[in-house]
Design a protein around this motif. Structure first.
Motif, short mmCIF file in Angstrom:
data_model
loop_
_atom_site.label_atom_id
_atom_site.label_comp_id
_atom_site.label_asym_id
_atom_site.label_seq_id
_atom_site.Cartn_x
_atom_site.Cartn_y
_atom_site.Cartn_z
N LEU A 126 0.86 -1.19 0.00
CA LEU A 126 0.00 0.00 0.00
C LEU A 126 0.89 1.23 0.00
CD1 LEU A 126 -2.66 1.65 0.44
CD2 LEU A 126 -2.35 1.21 2.90
N ALA A 127 0.66 2.12 -0.96
CA ALA A 127 1.50 3.32 -1.07
C ALA A 127 0.65 4.55 -1.32
CB ALA A 127 2.52 3.16 -2.18
N GLU A 128 1.05 5.63 -0.70
CA GLU A 128 0.50 6.95 -1.01
C GLU A 128 1.39 7.53 -2.10
OE1 GLU A 128 -0.72 11.03 1.46
OE2 GLU A 128 0.49 9.46 2.40
N LEU B 294 5.83 9.67 -3.29
CA LEU B 294 5.64 8.27 -2.96
C LEU B 294 6.00 8.01 -1.50
CD1 LEU B 294 5.02 5.37 -3.94
CD2 LEU B 294 7.45 5.14 -4.43
N LYS B 295 5.07 7.34 -0.80
CA LYS B 295 5.29 6.99 0.60
C LYS B 295 4.68 5.61 0.85
CE LYS B 295 4.31 8.51 5.33
NZ LYS B 295 3.58 9.52 6.16
N VAL B 296 5.51 4.66 1.26
CA VAL B 296 5.02 3.31 1.54
C VAL B 296 4.33 3.31 2.90
CG1 VAL B 296 5.66 0.90 1.87
CG2 VAL B 296 6.86 2.28 0.16
N LEU B 297 3.06 2.91 2.90
CA LEU B 297 2.28 2.88 4.13
C LEU B 297 2.21 1.50 4.76
CD1 LEU B 297 -0.71 5.11 2.95
CD2 LEU B 297 1.30 5.82 4.25
N HIS B 298 2.28 0.47 3.91
CA HIS B 298 2.16 -0.91 4.42
C HIS B 298 2.78 -1.86 3.40
CE1 HIS B 298 0.34 -4.34 6.56
NE2 HIS B 298 0.05 -4.82 5.36
#
Length: 202
Positions: A149-151, A156-160
């Motif tokens: 899961l990425a924003e 880009l930011k990896v959330l999970h």
């Protein structure tokens, strides 16, 4: 008697001078045109039309079929039979080896990648639930499924990122849940289980 001899004048043709200046101008304009036609490549930059991306993948070449289910804040669902609902989109549905063979220039090319992609093209407030479902098994074996899961906007930011093993055909697991605040911030990332395929608790 003159001490110094006067310099001889060079006989310069004005037409030759004009041609030389024209050639310089043409060369300069040509170089500028080349620079404009070939801008510096920006590598590694992706601008998807989405706020969040969910990637579900399992081992390459596997004939097994894993499905992705996503529930939105108002209870709306997307899955392979309903690939779009509001701002949620199932961009790629993968069925294992089905449709992996492509004919390109008369040659059969196999795409070994097993991957499903979901995009969320907005930031509606509420909770999102992402489930994985072992839809069909040809190997009759457990299979590891990785959920990413990425924003993606503005950066880009990896959330999970986690791998869950599905043991048998028909098994369903909640891979990740997350909430979006009215201000658009992501909170409450967890894996509390909830069934979306059958309804109710797993």
């Amino acid at each position: 008697m003159a001490l110094f001899k006067p310099r001889e004048r060079l006989d310069i043709d004005p037409f030759t001078d004009l041609l030389f200046n024209a050639l310089l101008t043409f060369t300069f304009l040509f170089l500028i045109a080349l620079l404009l036609m070939n801008p510096t490549a920006k590598t590694g930059i992706i601008n998807p039309k989405a706020e969040f991306m969910i990637t579900v993948s399992w081992p390459d070449h596997s004939p097994d079929d894993i499905d992705t289910w996503v529930e939105g804040p108002k209870g709306q669902l997307i899955w392979f039979k309903r690939p779009q609902e509001g701002l949620m989109h199932l961009d790629r549905d993968d069925r294992g080896r089905v449709n992996d063979m492509q004919l390109i220039d008369g040659k059969e090319i196999v795409n070994p990648l097993n991957q499903e992609i979901v995009s969320i093209r907005g930031r509606p407030a509420g909770e999102f639930i992402v489930n994985i479902h072992y839809y069909r098994s040809q190997t009759l074996q457990a299979i590891p499924v990785t959920v990413y899961l990425a924003e993606v906007n503005p950066t880009l930011k990896v959330l999970h990122y986690a791998t869950t093993t599905l043991q048998r055909e028909g098994e369903e697991r909640t891979a990740v849940r997350f909430s979006i605040t009215p201000q658009g911030q992501v909170t409450a990332i967890n894996t509390l289980q909830k069934s979306l395929v059958l309804g109710g608790k797993i």
